[in-house]
Design an enzyme around this catalytic site. Structure first.
Site, PDB file in Angstrom:
ATOM      1  N   GLU A  96       0.821  -1.211   0.000  1.00 36.99           N
ATOM      2  CA  GLU A  96       0.000   0.000   0.000  1.00 36.99           C
ATOM      3  C   GLU A  96       0.853   1.257   0.000  1.00 36.99           C
ATOM      4  O   GLU A  96       0.501   2.260  -0.619  1.00 36.99           O
ATOM      5  CB  GLU A  96      -0.949   0.018   1.206  1.00 36.99           C
ATOM      6  N   PHE A 158     -11.947  -7.619  13.018  1.00 40.70           N
ATOM      7  CA  PHE A 158     -10.794  -8.042  12.220  1.00 40.70           C
ATOM      8  C   PHE A 158     -10.402  -6.923  11.256  1.00 40.70           C
ATOM      9  O   PHE A 158     -11.243  -6.360  10.565  1.00 40.70           O
ATOM     10  CB  PHE A 158     -11.149  -9.319  11.446  1.00 40.70           C
ATOM     11  N   LYS A 208     -17.740  -0.917   4.873  1.00 37.55           N
ATOM     12  CA  LYS A 208     -18.131  -1.895   3.862  1.00 37.55           C
ATOM     13  C   LYS A 208     -19.643  -1.879   3.604  1.00 37.55           C
ATOM     14  O   LYS A 208     -20.082  -2.069   2.471  1.00 37.55           O
ATOM     15  CB  LYS A 208     -17.687  -3.296   4.293  1.00 37.55           C
ATOM     16  N   MET A 527      24.001   9.507   3.466  1.00 39.63           N
ATOM     17  CA  MET A 527      23.842  10.807   4.124  1.00 39.63           C
ATOM     18  C   MET A 527      24.090  10.695   5.626  1.00 39.63           C
ATOM     19  O   MET A 527      24.726  11.551   6.232  1.00 39.63           O
ATOM     20  CB  MET A 527      22.453  11.387   3.838  1.00 39.63           C
TER      21      MET A 527
END
Lengths: 626, 159
Positions: A96, A158, A208, A527
């Site tokens: 994601e 869940f 949902k 860096m």
């Protein structure tokens, strides 16, 4: 996050006497209104639509052509609806976070809002970093997340997480959609908020049951048709104030224009160039503003700040008039705040009034869109017989600095026979004539990129500036390439950053997105290593990425870890490793010419430092050049 | 550091208080009192908060609050003329002997007795923080059992 439990079907049958949607939802099997195959594409055919199809149809109406979506239990309905549209391309990232940065790359390359999607819980929390990153750099991003059924919210269901709550401090705004009928107007509002004024990320969390509900949607006509009360248009700047600014310019001896990302996000590039031409003022850019002003103009100071040009930093320091446009006086720009442009009268043009006086007290705050203000300044200057200041002496001083300290940047290739990272970027700049879209990760390579790749046009340098998120480069390049397929898109990455979202090689390969990767592989977190060398006596605190007892380098090929070309090959992506200077140009040409995605693993010695360097909290006068 | 009274007109929706409170807490300001309630327009609520904060840091915070999409307007009242009140309820331990004494003190403070039991009284009164502190101080020896305060509410004077 594809896992989902069996709980949803149970809850569809649970007590729902309070909601008509739930009632419809409770008996989907017996309902005669099956989802129309073309529901998303043509809502006119059927009055009733499923919530998920309404989401997709609304995105179509909003002109969205691409979404970056990772499916999962609570996003399933929308993912299914996406299969029914012909207008939107759905790209599957492999994480994601990758999807979030792809949407950002899309947005940064075009100015249009990027759309990413994830399921509830861990899917959503994986979007937190791209959202925070978009917030820092004012990028229009719309993150749509699935949420558990409303009846389950607050019950530790869940894959439940309070995403609305989690993202509160890192969004421009957010919505949790509780009523299906609100879906179209909420999404319109989300896009309006993300793109109006100072852009930013907006979260839309959709339970949902809202995705599953059947109802008759009402689609807004346009963004203007939805009302967001506090989203007032920025004030038009007062001519009197602007005329006074022009007067100050006429009298200035050493003025500097300090331009930031706001110039690019407001589309003020042409206005800026015209204003600079009319006034003759030299232009110093932030990293966010690179591309707004041509780097080869004699007025260009290129970029100033921690690793910017000596001339740019000194010009800002010695300026008597500093005109900041669409910039926010970030600590990487100002260094020690007390010694930032100490003699300057500071004008600050910004669309966001909360930026005025935030880091630096300014003398003339102007709340305005950068484009509107610059265009108006140009018109007033032309109308009122503006007296162009005589900057001969000032430009002479600046030219002296440019001669004294190589402008814009240089490196010493004598000290090693190996490829220096700067050289790799320099050759890429030559071979692409500075015309590619370049994304980066975060670290040394991110600084060498704008030092040696000279960005001529806005939206061609795509990098995580404010947040400094490693792993940004690869997914952002994918998003940029999808948005601008005609452009050559190259991710210049470091080996540390590249590993953070390396899974997106799969996305590139499967979706056939021909992004190139120029990997500057020094086997270290360069860096951090540089700061260790400068401030921590070179002690390595977890900054070696391979085996510390057998550190890979151009002199120790056996120690190189991991084998990036082999990894790329595993993902079905062509690649090549280069070790020798003589091979470099030809290898870069091969990378550019290759029709598909390509990884060029450039092995460079470690220990190279990014210079110039203004150590944290020092003044521009303390700039280190060696 | 001075005490400031912030007043924000906000959308009457879920999450708005969390955004406003989060903006203060994220900057390390301790909210001393906080009051939220709808206004005459049911779409809008007013949030009144008092915080002790550094002037410049609070100014930045107020500007950032003004930027929130859910916030219609926000003001730091410290720089303007305003009226502020807070309602307090105090449950005080009482006996047959002390009850009348407590009532006498309450009268002086124009407080009202709103509940009487065998061993306690509940007193309600309004005032600014100084008056509240003075009352609590005077009543303290009798034994304060519980206190509930609304937090300050405030409006600017005049038009």
């Amino acid at each position: 996050m594809v896992f989902f439990s069996t709980a949803p079907s149970f809850f569809m049958l649970a007590d729902n006497n309070t909601s008509t949607y739930s009632n419809i939802m409770a008996k989907p099997k017996t309902d005669v209104r099956k989802p129309d195959e073309n529901a998303a594409a043509s809502p006119e055919k059927t009055a009733f639509m499923r919530g998920a199809d309404v989401v997709v149809r609304t995105l179509e109406l909003l002109g969205v052509d691409t979404v970056f979506a990772y499916p999962g239990g609570a996003l399933l309905e929308i993912s299914q609806a996406l299969t029914r549209t012909k207008k939107i391309r759905t790209i599957l990232p492999r994480h994601e976070q990758g999807g979030g940065f792809m949407a950002q790359g899309y947005a940064r390359a075009t100015g249009r809002p990027g759309v990413c999607m994830a399921t509830s819980g861990p899917g959503a929390t994986n979007l937190v970093t791209p959202i925070a990153d978009a917030f820092m750099d004012s990028i229009p991003l719309v993150a749509i997340t699935g949420q558990v059924f409303q009846q389950l919210i607050g019950k530790n269901a869940f894959q439940e997480a309070d995403f609305f709550g989690i993202t509160l401090p890192i969004v421009k705004h957010s919505f949790l959609v509780l009523k299906p009928e609100d879906l179209p107007s909420t999404l319109f509002k989300a896009f309006k908020i993300a793109t109006t004024g100072r852009p930013g990320p907006v979260v839309v969390d959709i339970p949902k049951d809202v995705q599953q509900a059947y109802f008759v949607p009402e689609f807004p006509e346009s963004l203007d048709a939805v009302d967001v009360p506090s989203l007032t248009p920025p004030p038009v700047p007062d001519d009197a104030v602007l005329s006074e600014i022009l007067d100050t310019i006429s009298k200035a001896k050493s003025p500097v224009l300090y331009v930031g990302g706001g110039v690019i996000s407001s589309g003020a590039t042409a206005a800026l160039r015209e204003f600079a031409r009319l006034t003759g003022i030299p232009v110093a850019s932030t990293l966010m503003g690179l591309g707004a002003f041509p780097p080869d103009s004699p007025q260009s100071l290129y970029w100033f700040g921690m690793h910017g040009t000596v001339a740019g930093n000194w010009a800002v320091y010695h300026s008597d008039l500093l005109i900041a446009v669409g910039a926010r006086f970030d600590d990487r720009i100002t260094g020690a705040i007390e010694t930032f442009a100490p003699k300057a009268r500071i004008v600050h043009i910004d669309i966001d009034r909360s930026e005025h006086h935030k880091n630096v007290r300014v003398h003339v705050p102007v709340e305005a869109d950068a484009k509107v203000a610059l265009e108006r300044l140009c018109r007033l200057a032309q109308k009122s017989g503006f007296q162009k200041p005589d900057l001969t002496e000032w430009m002479g001083t600046i030219a002296g600095w440019k001669r004294q300290h190589p402008f814009p940047f240089t490196y010493n290739s004598e000290k090693t026979p190996h490829i220096l990272p700067q050289q790799a970027v320099e050759i890429l700049n030559e071979e692409t004539k500075g015309g590619a879209i370049i994304s980066t990760g975060v670290g040394q390579h991110q600084m060498w990129t704008p030092q040696f790749y000279h960005f001529k046009e806005p939206r061609t340098f795509i990098s995580s500036m404010g947040a400094g998120t490693m792993g940004f480069g690869l997914p952002a390049a994918i998003g940029a390439k999808v948005a601008r397929p005609e452009s050559l898109v190259i991710d210049i990455d470091g080996d540390g950053s590249f590993l953070m979202n390396i899974q997106e090689l799969a996305c590139m390969a499967v979706e056939k997105i021909p992004v190139k990767i120029l990997l500057l592989n020094n086997q270290h977190l360069g860096m951090v290593m540089q700061w260790e060398d400068r401030f921590y006596e070179g002690v390595r605190g977890q900054t070696i990425l391979g085996d510390p007892k057998n550190i890979g380098s151009p002199d120790n090929v056996g120690g190189l870890y991991p084998d990036f070309v082999k990894i790329a090959s595993g993902f079905g992506i062509a690649g090549r490793r280069v070790l020798r200077r003589e091979e470099l140009r030809e290898a870069i040409r091969e990378m550019i010419a290759h029709p598909g995605p390509y990884l060029l693993d450039v092995v460079v010695p470690n220990g190279e430092h990014v210079l110039p360097f203004i150590p944290q909290r020092r003044s521009a006068l303390g700039i280190l050049t060696e | 550091m001075k005490k400031h009274t912030l007043s924000a007109l906000v959308e009457n929706k879920f999450g708005v208080l969390a955004r406003v409170a989060g903006m203060l807490s994220g900057r390390g300001f301790n909210i001393e009192t906080l009051n939220v309630g709808p206004t005459h327009d049911p779409q809008l609520s007013r949030i009144t908060a008092t915080v002790v904060a550094d002037e410049a840091a609070l100014d930045r915070c107020v500007r950032a609050l003004g930027k929130l999409v859910s916030v219609i307007s926000v003001q730091d009242f410290t720089t303007v003329d305003y009226v502020a009140r807070e309602l307090v309820m105090v449950k005080i331990q009482s006996t047959k002997e002390t009850r009348s004494e407590i009532i006498e003190v309450a009268d002086i403070f124009r407080a009202k007795i709103i509940d009487v039991a065998h061993t306690s009284l509940v007193v309600e009164f309004t005032g600014n923080d100084r008056k509240i502190a003075a009352f609590l101080n005077i009543i303290e020896p009798y034994g304060i059992l519980e206190v509930a305060r609304t937090g300050q509410v405030a409006l600017t004077r005049g038009h």
